[in-house]
Write a protein that holds these residues in place. Structure first.
Motif, short mmCIF file in Angstrom:
data_model
loop_
_atom_site.label_atom_id
_atom_site.label_comp_id
_atom_site.label_asym_id
_atom_site.label_seq_id
_atom_site.Cartn_x
_atom_site.Cartn_y
_atom_site.Cartn_z
N ASP A 29 0.84 -1.19 0.00
CA ASP A 29 0.00 0.00 0.00
C ASP A 29 0.88 1.25 0.00
O ASP A 29 1.58 1.52 0.98
N GLY A 30 0.86 1.99 -1.10
CA GLY A 30 1.62 3.23 -1.19
C GLY A 30 3.11 3.04 -1.41
O GLY A 30 3.88 3.98 -1.28
N ALA A 31 3.54 1.81 -1.75
CA ALA A 31 4.96 1.56 -1.94
C ALA A 31 5.17 0.37 -2.87
O ALA A 31 4.30 -0.49 -3.01
N ILE A 32 6.33 0.35 -3.50
CA ILE A 32 6.75 -0.82 -4.26
C ILE A 32 8.14 -1.21 -3.78
O ILE A 32 8.93 -0.34 -3.38
N HIS A 33 8.42 -2.50 -3.79
CA HIS A 33 9.73 -3.00 -3.40
C HIS A 33 10.44 -3.49 -4.66
O HIS A 33 9.88 -4.27 -5.42
N ILE A 34 11.66 -3.01 -4.85
CA ILE A 34 12.42 -3.39 -6.05
C ILE A 34 13.74 -4.01 -5.65
O ILE A 34 14.23 -3.81 -4.53
N SER A 35 14.33 -4.77 -6.58
CA SER A 35 15.67 -5.30 -6.35
C SER A 35 16.67 -4.14 -6.36
O SER A 35 16.39 -3.06 -6.89
N LEU A 48 21.18 3.21 -3.12
CA LEU A 48 20.38 4.42 -3.11
C LEU A 48 20.12 4.88 -1.68
O LEU A 48 19.77 4.08 -0.81
N LEU A 49 20.29 6.17 -1.46
CA LEU A 49 20.07 6.75 -0.14
C LEU A 49 18.61 7.12 0.05
O LEU A 49 17.92 7.51 -0.90
N ASN A 50 18.13 7.02 1.27
CA ASN A 50 16.76 7.43 1.57
C ASN A 50 16.58 8.91 1.20
O ASN A 50 17.46 9.74 1.46
N GLY A 51 15.46 9.21 0.61
CA GLY A 51 15.16 10.59 0.22
C GLY A 51 15.53 10.92 -1.21
O GLY A 51 15.11 11.97 -1.73
N MET A 52 16.31 10.06 -1.88
CA MET A 52 16.64 10.32 -3.28
C MET A 52 15.37 10.25 -4.12
O MET A 52 14.51 9.40 -3.90
N GLU A 69 6.64 9.85 -10.52
CA GLU A 69 7.72 10.32 -9.67
C GLU A 69 7.72 9.53 -8.38
O GLU A 69 6.66 9.16 -7.85
N THR A 70 8.92 9.28 -7.85
CA THR A 70 9.03 8.46 -6.65
C THR A 70 10.20 8.92 -5.80
O THR A 70 11.01 9.76 -6.21
N GLU A 71 10.29 8.33 -4.60
CA GLU A 71 11.34 8.67 -3.64
C GLU A 71 11.71 7.41 -2.89
O GLU A 71 10.86 6.57 -2.59
N VAL A 72 13.00 7.28 -2.58
CA VAL A 72 13.46 6.13 -1.80
C VAL A 72 13.02 6.29 -0.35
O VAL A 72 13.32 7.29 0.29
N LYS A 73 12.30 5.28 0.16
CA LYS A 73 11.77 5.34 1.52
C LYS A 73 12.54 4.47 2.50
O LYS A 73 12.43 4.64 3.72
N GLY A 74 13.31 3.51 2.00
CA GLY A 74 14.07 2.66 2.90
C GLY A 74 14.49 1.37 2.25
O GLY A 74 14.38 1.21 1.03
N LYS A 75 14.96 0.43 3.07
CA LYS A 75 15.36 -0.89 2.61
C LYS A 75 14.74 -1.94 3.51
O LYS A 75 14.53 -1.70 4.70
N VAL A 83 14.81 -2.45 -2.12
CA VAL A 83 14.68 -1.00 -1.92
C VAL A 83 13.19 -0.67 -1.94
O VAL A 83 12.45 -1.14 -2.81
N VAL A 84 12.75 0.16 -0.99
CA VAL A 84 11.35 0.56 -0.92
C VAL A 84 11.19 1.93 -1.58
O VAL A 84 11.84 2.90 -1.19
#
Length: 219
Positions: A29-35, A48-52, A69-75, A83-84
């Protein structure tokens, strides 16, 4: 719209020319997880750093190219390291026309200069623009001096959502002259000497204008 297993490409929104490829492993919900993504130029895995922030694109089941458009939220590790990325929702995903550049309504400040002194330079604005060309308003005094087939020098000032300003210069060929309103003509041009960097900026600018319009419709 997006499904597990889709290939995804990431382009930094900070103007970097780097591009990364990855694959969707999970959708929440509201996120995708990628390799962990791979740099397309070096072939190496990148961290990738959080916030990129990125422009993400993928090919849908209908064969169309989709962008958001998207933003890195975490791992996370579940069980693979992933990567989230933030996912704004299907309503903010835009389908890109692949056969031609998307044209958007936009008032971009512009200056038109002659190549051989055929007319005095003048400033104006666009009524619409794409990465392939634009339509500009032409004052009555200049309209008789411009005609289809003529090549002009065009300067444009793009104002991005981030507040950045990009000054672009290109040669442009006049495609047609049409009446607009109140005695002002409209000149449609095709960009003929646009650098790859400036074309990429125009694609991003057009994408941002589409997001703005999409946001207004959903308010």
């Amino acid at each position: 719209m997006m499904k597990i297993g889709d290939r995804i490409r990431l382009e930094p929104l900070d103007g970097s020319p780097r591009q990364y490829r990855s694959k969707t492993l999970a959708i929440a919900d509201g996120a995708i997880h990628i390799s962990y993504p791979v740099d397309e130029q070096s072939g190496k895995t990148v961290y990738l750093l959080n916030g990129m922030q990125f422009k993400a694109s993928f090919v849908g089941q209908d064969g169309g190219l989709y962008i958001f458009e998207t933003e890195v939220k975490g791992k996370v590790r579940d069980p693979l390291p992933m990567v989230v990325l933030a996912y704004p929702g299907d309503e903010y995903v835009i389908r890109i026309q692949r056969r031609r550049y998307v044209r958007v309504k936009a008032n971009v400040d512009a200056a038109v200069h002659p190549l051989d002194g055929e007319f005095a330079p003048f400033v104006t604005m666009t009524v619409d623009i794409s990465a392939g060309g634009a339509a500009l308003l032409i004052p009555p005094a200049h309209a008789p001096l411009l005609h289809p087939g003529m090549t002009v020098e065009l300067w444009l000032v793009l104002t991005m959502r981030s507040g950045e300003y990009h000054y672009m210069k290109t040669e442009a060929t006049i495609v047609r002259m049409t009446a607009h309103e109140q005695g002002i003509a409209k000149m449609s041009v095709e960009f003929t000497a646009l650098s790859p960097q400036d074309r990429a900026r125009l694609i991003r600018y057009s994408f941002e204008r589409q997001l703005d319009e999409r946001g207004k419709r959903w308010e």
